[in-house]
Design a protein around this motif. Sequence first.
Motif, PDB file in Angstrom:
ATOM      1  N   CYS A 153      19.476  57.130 -96.080  1.00  0.00           N
ATOM      2  CA  CYS A 153      20.759  56.415 -96.069  1.00  0.00           C
ATOM      3  C   CYS A 153      21.399  56.573 -94.699  1.00  0.00           C
ATOM      4  O   CYS A 153      21.170  57.574 -94.030  1.00  0.00           O
ATOM      5  N   GLN A 204      30.380  63.558 -90.215  1.00  0.00           N
ATOM      6  CA  GLN A 204      30.171  64.632 -89.231  1.00  0.00           C
ATOM      7  C   GLN A 204      30.180  65.996 -89.912  1.00  0.00           C
ATOM      8  O   GLN A 204      29.362  66.867 -89.606  1.00  0.00           O
ATOM      9  N   ILE A 205      31.116  66.191 -90.834  1.00  0.00           N
ATOM     10  CA  ILE A 205      31.219  67.479 -91.536  1.00  0.00           C
ATOM     11  C   ILE A 205      29.903  67.811 -92.225  1.00  0.00           C
ATOM     12  O   ILE A 205      29.454  68.958 -92.224  1.00  0.00           O
ATOM     13  N   ILE A 229      38.986  56.421 -89.905  1.00  0.00           N
ATOM     14  CA  ILE A 229      38.030  57.397 -89.337  1.00  0.00           C
ATOM     15  C   ILE A 229      37.670  58.528 -90.295  1.00  0.00           C
ATOM     16  O   ILE A 229      36.733  59.282 -90.041  1.00  0.00           O
ATOM     17  N   LEU A 230      38.378  58.632 -91.415  1.00  0.00           N
ATOM     18  CA  LEU A 230      38.133  59.797 -92.276  1.00  0.00           C
ATOM     19  C   LEU A 230      36.708  59.840 -92.815  1.00  0.00           C
ATOM     20  O   LEU A 230      36.090  60.915 -92.889  1.00  0.00           O
ATOM     21  N   ARG A 241      26.982  67.366 -91.312  1.00  0.00           N
ATOM     22  CA  ARG A 241      25.996  67.932 -90.393  1.00  0.00           C
ATOM     23  C   ARG A 241      26.148  69.448 -90.280  1.00  0.00           C
ATOM     24  O   ARG A 241      25.182  70.147 -89.978  1.00  0.00           O
ATOM     25  N   PHE A 242      27.368  69.945 -90.498  1.00  0.00           N
ATOM     26  CA  PHE A 242      27.632  71.382 -90.332  1.00  0.00           C
ATOM     27  C   PHE A 242      27.342  72.180 -91.603  1.00  0.00           C
ATOM     28  O   PHE A 242      27.231  73.388 -91.551  1.00  0.00           O
ATOM     29  N   GLU A 300      46.860  58.040 -93.720  1.00  0.00           N
ATOM     30  CA  GLU A 300      46.677  58.385 -92.306  1.00  0.00           C
ATOM     31  C   GLU A 300      45.192  58.622 -92.025  1.00  0.00           C
ATOM     32  O   GLU A 300      44.526  59.319 -92.782  1.00  0.00           O
ATOM     33  N   GLY A 301      44.674  58.009 -90.974  1.00  0.00           N
ATOM     34  CA  GLY A 301      43.278  58.196 -90.598  1.00  0.00           C
ATOM     35  C   GLY A 301      42.297  57.403 -91.453  1.00  0.00           C
ATOM     36  O   GLY A 301      41.100  57.678 -91.425  1.00  0.00           O
ATOM     37  N   ARG A 338      38.012  69.910 -95.681  1.00  0.00           N
ATOM     38  CA  ARG A 338      37.635  70.138 -94.271  1.00  0.00           C
ATOM     39  C   ARG A 338      38.216  69.057 -93.360  1.00  0.00           C
ATOM     40  O   ARG A 338      38.591  69.324 -92.220  1.00  0.00           O
ATOM     41  N   ALA A 339      38.259  67.832 -93.859  1.00  0.00           N
ATOM     42  CA  ALA A 339      38.694  66.722 -93.006  1.00  0.00           C
ATOM     43  C   ALA A 339      40.188  66.757 -92.697  1.00  0.00           C
ATOM     44  O   ALA A 339      40.602  66.287 -91.638  1.00  0.00           O
ATOM     45  N   VAL A 340      40.990  67.297 -93.596  1.00  0.00           N
ATOM     46  CA  VAL A 340      42.448  67.174 -93.423  1.00  0.00           C
ATOM     47  C   VAL A 340      43.144  68.507 -93.196  1.00  0.00           C
ATOM     48  O   VAL A 340      44.375  68.593 -93.286  1.00  0.00           O
ATOM     49  N   ASP A 342      34.008  58.585 -91.404  1.00  0.00           N
ATOM     50  CA  ASP A 342      33.141  58.985 -90.286  1.00  0.00           C
ATOM     51  C   ASP A 342      33.263  60.489 -90.014  1.00  0.00           C
ATOM     52  O   ASP A 342      32.274  61.153 -89.686  1.00  0.00           O
ATOM     53  N   MET A 343      34.472  61.017 -90.143  1.00  0.00           N
ATOM     54  CA  MET A 343      34.655  62.464 -89.962  1.00  0.00           C
ATOM     55  C   MET A 343      33.890  63.243 -91.035  1.00  0.00           C
ATOM     56  O   MET A 343      33.247  64.261 -90.745  1.00  0.00           O
ATOM     57  N   ASN A 400      24.387  66.606 -96.518  1.00  0.00           N
ATOM     58  CA  ASN A 400      23.620  65.363 -96.523  1.00  0.00           C
ATOM     59  C   ASN A 400      24.176  64.374 -97.532  1.00  0.00           C
ATOM     60  O   ASN A 400      25.017  64.686 -98.335  1.00  0.00           O
TER      61      ASN A 400
END
Lengths: 395, 395
Positions: A71, A275-276, A268-269, A278-279, A264-265, A115-117, A271-272, A283
């Motif tokens: 995906c 990214q999270i 992009i949230l 990956r850490f 808010e956001g 994690r995002a906010v 997409d963020m 997946n």
Amino acid sequence: MLNETYRGMLNHKSVIRETFMYGKQHAAEIGYENVFDYSLGNPSVPCPPQFTLAMQNLLDTEEPVDLHGYCPSQGDPGFRTAVAKHLAKTFALPYQQKHIFPTTGAAGAIAHAIRAVTQPGDEVLTFAPYFPEYGPYVEGTGAHLKVVPPQAPAFQPNLDAFEQMLTEKVTCVLINTPNNPTGVVYSAETLTRLAELLAEKSRAYGHTIFLVSDEPYRDIAFDGKAVPYPAAFYPHTLTCFSFSKSLSLPGERLGYVAVRPGCEGEDILVDMMAQISRFTGHNCPPSIIQRAVSRCLNVTSDLSVYETNMNLLYDKLKALGFEVERPGGTFYIFPKALEEDANAFCMRARQYDLLLVPSDTFGVKGYVRLAYCIDTEKVERSLPALEKLAASYRR
Amino acid sequence: MLNETYRGMLNHKSVIRETFMYGKQHAAEIGYENVFDYSLGNPSVPCPPQFTLAMQNLLDTEEPVDLHGYCPSQGDPGFRTAVAKHLAKTFALPYQQKHIFPTTGAAGAIAHAIRAVTQPGDEVLTFAPYFPEYGPYVEGTGAHLKVVPPQAPAFQPNLDAFEQMLTEKVTCVLINTPNNPTGVVYSAETLTRLAELLAEKSRAYGHTIFLVSDEPYRDIAFDGKAVPYPAAFYPHTLTCFSFSKSLSLPGERLGYVAVRPGCEGEDILVDMMAQISRFTGHNCPPSIIQRAVSRCLNVTSDLSVYETNMNLLYDKLKALGFEVERPGGTFYIFPKALEEDANAFCMRARQYDLLLVPSDTFGVKGYVRLAYCIDTEKVERSLPALEKLAASYRR
């Protein structure tokens, strides 16, 4: 060297799991049918046939390289679009594909949303009683979970205490409606006032306080009533959902975060959150499950058994004199124990082959949780045991 | 407030993804068949029919409540036992169920393994060139990734530099064989010396240095040679595997950590990884995929196309005068660019509709990666383009 934090956790036993393991052992002694195990919140009804058909159809007709391929890191576009359309139609909010982030169940959803906010060190508020896994979900992000004290007997969020605790350090509030462990549905009045407080304090502190709303039980609502949708009350809401209960697929690990349009956001949230992933090694959830579930968004398992069971238990508990709030949804009920120490009460219940979970694990003292996602026939046979348990306190 | 770390990452573009996106755009202009896209490591062969049959059989015959129910937090016992038996038979090491932790792919496996054997602030060593996602996997645990410089042209690990960097702060070493991006298989000689250094320094520092071995390409080996198994050389090894390549199931997210029998903490490491999952929202991989794959452990996709493609490319590159190591496995090859700046070389390659990835993203300068998991027919048609690219440097 082995990590000391995680190694140390091996000594902390989960009371829910301990109760469940006791039940298995006890079942080996007296027979499975004779143990009234109300400990675990595992769906007891099968997935709808539409899900099985969707899986079979995908396996029969799709090219394996496409069906089982990677995906995009934001998830399967078809699933995201289907969820957005479903939410837009159900809640009359203009969700689009960009707002939907597929996750491995609600656990993944909550971990990503928080994690995002938040920044490490921020405070996240939740309301007691609460699902104990919120502890690790929040602490794993580097933020700190603070618990607003409960408000018995109705167990709506305690908004007076909340207002006091809503300091400048708080950047996120985590709620759960319909609620585990109480079965209570947060009312429109509660959500209105909650949203007012969040808006007021966001203005006062000069930063947006986000609302993360955990809603795996959204589709299990009783008495024909709709569950008020928190994102409809407050724009800066990340709704966390799981198909574990609605479609009875807990093992297939599919859920999502839905970023409320206007949040808010909002651009992009997702997409963020990709990214999270990956850490944390999270997946995407499995490809075939995303594709099958996107064909089943307008159906659920037959969830009516939970309401049948709730009515049997609620009526019996009331008749026996228990203090108990009538659940508006979920498959939990949360009566007050008949003695102060809920653990002692649960140990006594075991003498009648009743397995209950003491409320301490949910951040409240003196109550017990019954998870009634079991066969109705068994609920009926458990009622005399409840009678005997209550009678033992009247001697 | 939106998290600044993850928000900041949105500006860091992946060169692999950027190349892939360029390829899609270019394909829209000149036709998909005319773009020689060697950018992405996506399997190009279908899963074996046994997997599809296993899925269909499970859906046809199992009770949905069992099939789609929650796994224990350590994973499906049947899958764990099947993997242990398979590894025990293949590598003659006494793996048992307790050693196997199912994960969502190799990403989940590496993230869990490293969290389990490091404390925040520890150093983790890896060898250049290396898969760039190791950065976030390791940094997400709180440990720090340090990169041992490469050793061209053979690209075996640079063990002299490694010995210098193996200080007391290092508690874990992360290796990848067969290697992405070079296709090189670490030799038995390399692994013997690596194990000696790890044992020697573990003794000197008074703590075990763990080896985390990432092996998603283990089953793609060329010239009929077996890939030396790192866990056979060093007892304190956590082997990370994914079925993405062996069974061509990258979207279904299934892998595992295998704790080598005799490893320090072998009795508790899987339980610790189950605890780690609670903090990251990782959860078990999907139940039905675990059960289907446990029936397919002795088969793979038809992986021979990768060897065919490798031979075509290797022979052509050598004939054109490229400096290039013959891959022992994977679906990657890693020739030296024909100018110092690999990025400039890749931009020039685009003029011939060749999409290559510059080596900078793998921690090495001056090389390029070709991912030849594409149709052989396309590899053949790309050879004249490679010729033209090389000729352009001789003018």
